[in-house]
Design an enzyme around this catalytic site. Structure first.
Site, PDB file in Angstrom:
ATOM      1  N   GLU A  51       0.840  -1.210   0.000  1.00 29.86           N
ATOM      2  CA  GLU A  51       0.000   0.000   0.000  1.00 29.86           C
ATOM      3  C   GLU A  51       0.864   1.246   0.000  1.00 29.86           C
ATOM      4  O   GLU A  51       2.008   1.229   0.460  1.00 29.86           O
ATOM      5  CB  GLU A  51      -0.982  -0.010   1.179  1.00 29.86           C
ATOM      6  N   ARG A  76       0.612  -2.741  12.159  1.00 32.57           N
ATOM      7  CA  ARG A  76      -0.194  -3.588  11.273  1.00 32.57           C
ATOM      8  C   ARG A  76      -0.669  -2.824  10.038  1.00 32.57           C
ATOM      9  O   ARG A  76      -1.807  -2.948   9.593  1.00 32.57           O
ATOM     10  CB  ARG A  76      -1.362  -4.218  12.030  1.00 32.57           C
ATOM     11  N   CYS A  81       7.592  -1.293  -1.965  1.00 25.12           N
ATOM     12  CA  CYS A  81       8.672  -2.276  -2.153  1.00 25.12           C
ATOM     13  C   CYS A  81       9.822  -2.138  -1.174  1.00 25.12           C
ATOM     14  O   CYS A  81      10.301  -3.140  -0.617  1.00 25.12           O
ATOM     15  CB  CYS A  81       9.198  -2.242  -3.584  1.00 25.12           C
ATOM     16  N   HIS A 119      12.657   0.149  -8.194  1.00 20.65           N
ATOM     17  CA  HIS A 119      12.073  -0.995  -7.483  1.00 20.65           C
ATOM     18  C   HIS A 119      13.171  -1.780  -6.767  1.00 20.65           C
ATOM     19  O   HIS A 119      14.262  -1.967  -7.299  1.00 20.65           O
ATOM     20  CB  HIS A 119      11.328  -1.919  -8.444  1.00 20.65           C
ATOM     21  N   ASP A 134      11.026 -11.347  -3.828  1.00 15.99           N
ATOM     22  CA  ASP A 134      10.397 -10.033  -3.926  1.00 15.99           C
ATOM     23  C   ASP A 134       9.009 -10.112  -3.296  1.00 15.99           C
ATOM     24  O   ASP A 134       8.090 -10.687  -3.878  1.00 15.99           O
ATOM     25  CB  ASP A 134      10.294  -9.609  -5.396  1.00 15.99           C
TER      26      ASP A 134
END
Length: 295
Positions: A51, A76, A81, A119, A134
């Site tokens: 997110e 939580r 990435c 990334h 990943d």
């Protein structure tokens, strides 16, 4: 120096991902084996969603291990990435794996583009094998590590993937969707350092044209299916049956409910963070934009 977790942090992480038998430092096997790697790689993206709420709230996510752990495990929440793979790397380092941080050019949206390396993923060594791992690529996050073996089709609990060697020592990760192969990202094996990720993190969280500043992106890998949220469109895709179901959300309250109930995110009532405003303000903006620009 590779970062590691304390025994208490490791136990909390195992609890967060529901890794039964690993819930305390003195319980369960902790060998740095391919079986352990597969178990953790399967559970992590099921429990901790991808997110980008922080970027939408006008924040650049902090990448020090304490901040990442506090957000993804203690609070939580999810993350993107860098947060996912930095946390996963610290877990693997703690268990005795050898890890290398890598960077990739994302080709998912535009295969013809040559974007910057924004990334993060990992190269992981086990006693006899090398793996690409990943746990933070949104809608196409791997649900299993891939053997670093070019040209080989590899089945995961969800899709089939392949790592191809292309020009100048670069590699291309692809996924098989139907009968076609689609590129995900292009990368080489040059090790990346915290400064590299800090620069990329600043770019994707502040560049006005960054997708993370302009769209809500949430994803979770579930047994047998993927769940994704792009702005106000919730999509479920099943592996075995090939089904796809879409649902358009029409209110900010409905959107907040999906974030909490479908993706399992713990959300504050209405955090404020200038200049974007509070979370409810951001969700309202996403709904208005989705209504004015239908998919």
């Amino acid at each position: 120096m590779n970062q590691t977790l304390s025994p208490a942090q490791l136990a909390a992480y195992f609890d967060r991902i529901g890794c039964i038998g690993y819930s305390a430092p003195d319980r369960g096997p902790h060998q740095a084996t391919s079986d352990t790697l597969h178990a953790l790689h399967r559970l992590h993206p099921q429990a901790i969603p991808f997110e980008n709420l922080d970027a939408l709230l006008g924040r650049t996510p902090r990448l020090d291990l304490e901040s990442v752990f506090a957000k993804l495990v203690t609070a939580r929440r999810g993350g993107y990435c860098y947060e996912h793979n930095l946390l996963f790397r610290a877990v693997l380092n703690t268990l005795g794996f050898e890890t290398t941080g890598l960077a990739a050019r994302v080709m998912w949206s535009d295969p013809a583009a040559m974007p910057p390396r924004t990334h993060m993923m990992l190269l992981v060594e086990t006693p006899d094998e090398t793996w690409l791992t990943d746990v933070g690529f949104g809608s196409m996050t791997l649900s299993a590590p891939l053997l670093f073996d070019t040209g080989r089709e590899q089945t995961t609990p969800h899709e089939t993937f392949r790592i191809d060697l292309i020009e100048r020592g670069d590699f291309l990760l692809q996924v098989k969707l139907g009968d076609a192969w689609k590129p995900i990202y292009r990368f080489d094996l040059e090790p990346q350092f915290p400064a590299d990720y800090a620069m990329a993190n600043h770019y994707v969280s502040t560049f006005p044209e960054s997708i993370f500043l302009n769209h809500l992106i949430v994803a979770r890998v579930m047994p047998g299916e993927r769940r994704t949220l792009f702005d106000a469109t919730l999509t479920r895709r099943g592996k075995a049956s090939g089904f796809e179901a879409k649902r358009e959300l029409t209110t900010a309250a409905e959107l907040r409910g999906v974030l909490q109930d479908v993706f399992g995110l713990a959300l504050a009532d209405n955090e404020t963070s200038p200049p974007a405003g509070g979370l409810d303000t951001v969700l309202e903006r996403i709904i208005r934009s989705s209504v004015s620009t239908p998919s």
